[in-house]
Design a protein around this motif. Structure first.
Motif, short mmCIF file in Angstrom:
data_model
loop_
_atom_site.label_atom_id
_atom_site.label_comp_id
_atom_site.label_asym_id
_atom_site.label_seq_id
_atom_site.Cartn_x
_atom_site.Cartn_y
_atom_site.Cartn_z
N ARG A 180 0.82 -1.21 0.00
CA ARG A 180 0.00 0.00 0.00
C ARG A 180 0.86 1.26 0.00
NH1 ARG A 180 -4.62 -1.95 4.40
NH2 ARG A 180 -5.87 -3.15 2.90
N LYS A 181 2.02 1.18 0.64
CA LYS A 181 2.89 2.35 0.77
C LYS A 181 3.80 2.51 -0.44
CE LYS A 181 6.39 4.38 3.81
NZ LYS A 181 7.22 4.17 5.05
N LYS A 182 4.35 1.39 -0.93
CA LYS A 182 5.35 1.45 -2.00
C LYS A 182 4.71 1.12 -3.35
CE LYS A 182 9.36 0.56 0.92
NZ LYS A 182 10.57 -0.28 1.14
N LYS A 183 3.98 2.09 -3.86
CA LYS A 183 3.25 1.90 -5.11
C LYS A 183 4.18 1.74 -6.32
CE LYS A 183 -0.85 2.54 -3.21
NZ LYS A 183 -1.83 1.43 -3.11
N ASP A 184 5.41 2.27 -6.21
CA ASP A 184 6.33 2.19 -7.34
C ASP A 184 7.38 1.10 -7.14
OD1 ASP A 184 6.93 3.21 -9.94
OD2 ASP A 184 8.74 4.13 -9.12
N SER A 185 7.04 0.11 -6.31
CA SER A 185 7.96 -1.02 -6.13
C SER A 185 7.80 -2.00 -7.28
CB SER A 185 7.67 -1.73 -4.81
OG SER A 185 6.36 -2.28 -4.83
N SER A 186 8.80 -2.83 -7.48
CA SER A 186 8.76 -3.79 -8.58
C SER A 186 7.64 -4.81 -8.40
CB SER A 186 10.11 -4.50 -8.71
OG SER A 186 10.54 -5.01 -7.45
N ILE A 187 7.32 -5.19 -7.16
CA ILE A 187 6.25 -6.14 -6.91
C ILE A 187 4.89 -5.54 -7.28
CG2 ILE A 187 4.93 -7.29 -5.07
CD1 ILE A 187 7.57 -8.03 -3.76
N VAL A 188 4.63 -4.34 -6.79
CA VAL A 188 3.33 -3.69 -7.04
C VAL A 188 3.15 -3.38 -8.52
CG1 VAL A 188 1.93 -1.65 -6.58
CG2 VAL A 188 3.15 -2.79 -4.70
N ARG A 189 4.20 -2.86 -9.16
CA ARG A 189 4.09 -2.50 -10.58
C ARG A 189 3.88 -3.75 -11.45
NH1 ARG A 189 6.69 2.17 -12.27
NH2 ARG A 189 5.91 1.61 -14.34
N ALA A 190 4.56 -4.85 -11.12
CA ALA A 190 4.39 -6.08 -11.89
C ALA A 190 2.98 -6.64 -11.72
CB ALA A 190 5.44 -7.11 -11.47
N ALA A 191 2.47 -6.60 -10.49
CA ALA A 191 1.11 -7.08 -10.25
C ALA A 191 0.09 -6.22 -10.97
CB ALA A 191 0.83 -7.10 -8.75
N ASN A 192 0.32 -4.91 -10.99
CA ASN A 192 -0.60 -4.01 -11.70
C ASN A 192 -0.58 -4.26 -13.20
OD1 ASN A 192 -2.15 -2.22 -10.01
ND2 ASN A 192 -0.20 -1.40 -9.28
N ALA A 193 0.56 -4.65 -13.75
CA ALA A 193 0.64 -4.96 -15.18
C ALA A 193 -0.30 -6.11 -15.53
CB ALA A 193 2.07 -5.31 -15.57
N VAL A 194 -0.41 -7.09 -14.63
CA VAL A 194 -1.33 -8.20 -14.85
C VAL A 194 -2.77 -7.74 -14.70
CG1 VAL A 194 -2.05 -10.47 -14.01
CG2 VAL A 194 0.38 -9.91 -14.13
N LYS A 195 -3.03 -6.95 -13.68
CA LYS A 195 -4.38 -6.43 -13.46
C LYS A 195 -4.88 -5.64 -14.66
CE LYS A 195 -7.04 -3.29 -10.51
NZ LYS A 195 -6.99 -2.34 -9.37
N GLU A 196 -3.99 -4.85 -15.25
CA GLU A 196 -4.37 -3.99 -16.37
C GLU A 196 -4.25 -4.70 -17.72
OE1 GLU A 196 -1.70 -0.78 -15.69
OE2 GLU A 196 -2.68 -0.17 -13.81
N HIS A 197 -3.99 -6.02 -17.70
CA HIS A 197 -3.90 -6.86 -18.89
C HIS A 197 -2.74 -6.49 -19.82
CE1 HIS A 197 -7.75 -8.50 -17.68
NE2 HIS A 197 -8.27 -7.29 -17.66
N ASP A 198 -1.70 -5.88 -19.23
CA ASP A 198 -0.47 -5.66 -19.98
C ASP A 198 0.44 -6.88 -19.94
OD1 ASP A 198 -1.15 -3.03 -20.68
OD2 ASP A 198 -0.42 -2.27 -18.76
N ALA A 199 0.14 -7.81 -19.03
CA ALA A 199 0.90 -9.05 -18.91
C ALA A 199 -0.07 -10.17 -18.54
CB ALA A 199 1.99 -8.92 -17.85
N ASP A 200 0.34 -11.41 -18.83
CA ASP A 200 -0.52 -12.58 -18.59
C ASP A 200 -0.24 -13.24 -17.25
OD1 ASP A 200 -1.81 -12.68 -21.29
OD2 ASP A 200 0.29 -12.89 -21.89
N ALA A 201 0.92 -12.97 -16.66
CA ALA A 201 1.28 -13.62 -15.41
C ALA A 201 2.30 -12.76 -14.66
CB ALA A 201 1.87 -15.01 -15.68
#
Length: 346
Positions: A72-93
């Motif tokens: 919640r705090k580190k929105k620009d972390s690699s974990i959060v950004r990678a998960a968001n890529a899947v949520k936004e359908h920019d990635a499959d996994a």
């Protein structure tokens, strides 16, 4: 096919993560990779940019951080950004070797769970080290995503494990076992007794009964379900026993004199085969089953070979459409339940 990778997660990141990604990239021409992390550090490790896109992030979630607060705090972390890529359908996994709790939290709160799944289960593939059996491995869940579980959760895990064994391991009619403190029907606490009854009464599950922890690796089932606390404890005990045995063998050889060392040299190929069967890198990572897309966590100490094998596992999940089958099943189950609950007309 695109896979979002947390390039900064793990003890050996980003070097081993990127090395494993490049090995997988060379094996699979249909996969593209989105690498999230420190742009300078990541680019320094890449030897060939073909089908690799680096996406710069400015924050990292460390291993010891509290998971939910961190995502919640580190929105620009690699974990959060990678998960968001899947949520936004920019990635499959989404793949990571980082903070386990943060990966689970990102999967649950960002990627999202499948409708009808109350609690996703952390799922591992474990070996069946018996050459006499045709079975090489089995599906094991929950290995620690949920410390407390209800009867309904374990029944859902049985279905999740069944679909995974069918689609990823190629088992046509998986045998489902329940981890318990005895093989008899009346063993265990109230939860496990109730789960036994529910699984035994379910017609579309091939339930084979209780399995004791000592028999986990014996090939009695293709899927073993358990609550997260018990599953994690049994898994850690099994891993600890394996390490202890290897240590005893090593010390026995070193302290056994010339004959022991010569014997080891003769048996070295055998030890190599055993190490490959029992090695955690052989079977890929742990999957958080029950989410809308594949979210896979591999061990923090993973080297390139484990990363490559985990990506192979993710590719199989995507190609086999195991997530789509799970969504379809639970959608149908919910629809049926809703129809059954409708009041009858007078």
């Amino acid at each position: 096919m695109k896979i979002a990778v947390d390039a900064m997660g793990g003890d050996n990141a980003p070097q081993e993560i990127i090395k494993g990604v490049e090995q997988a990239r060379d094996l699979y021409p249909d996969i593209e990779f989105l690498l999230f992390g420190d742009e300078k550090k990541v680019n320094e490790q890449i030897k060939n940019n073909d089908r690799i896109q680096v996406i710069a992030t400015t924050e990292e979630i460390e291993m010891g951080e509290e998971p939910v607060r961190a995502i919640r705090k580190k929105k620009d972390s690699s974990i959060v950004r990678a998960a968001n890529a899947v949520k936004e359908h920019d990635a499959d996994a989404f793949f990571s070797a980082g903070n386990t709790g943060a990966v689970l939290a990102a999967g649950l709160f960002i990627v999202g769970r499948i409708k009808g799944i109350d609690r996703p289960g952390l799922t591992s593939i474990l070996p069946v080290p018996n050459p006499a059996l045709k079975q090489n491995n089995f599906v094991y869940l929950d290995t620690g995503a949920n410390a407390e579980s209800k009867e309904r959760n374990l029944v859902q895990y049985a279905y999740l494990g069944k679909f995974y064994a069918q689609k990823v391991l190629g088992v046509s009619e998986p045998r489902i076992g329940l981890l318990n403190n005895g093989e008899e029907e009346d063993k265990g606490d109230r939860l496990h007794k109730d789960v036994w009854q529910s699984l035994n009464a379910t017609e579309d599950l091939n339930f084979v009964g209780n399995i004791e922890a000592g028999g986990m690796l014996s090939g009695q089932a293709d899927v073993i379900v358990t609550d997260g606390w018990t599953g994690n404890a049994a898994l850690k005990a099994t891993e600890g026993t394996a390490r202890t045995m290897l240590s005893l063998i090593k010390h026995g050889i070193m302290d056994g004199g010339l004959r022991a060392k010569l014997g080891y040299l003769l048996l070295k190929p055998v030890f190599g085969k055993i190490a490959k069967v029992m090695g955690t890198s052989t079977y890929g990572g742990a999957v958080l089953l029950g989410l809308k897309s594949p979210v896979v966590k591999t061990h923090g100490a993973s080297k390139a070979d484990a990363v490559k094998n985990t990506i192979s596992q993710i590719k199989t999940m995507i190609d086999s459409k195991v997530i789509e089958q799970t969504v379809e099943y639970f959608d149908t189950e919910l629809t049926t339940e809703n129809v059954d609950k409708q009041p009858e007309n007078d």
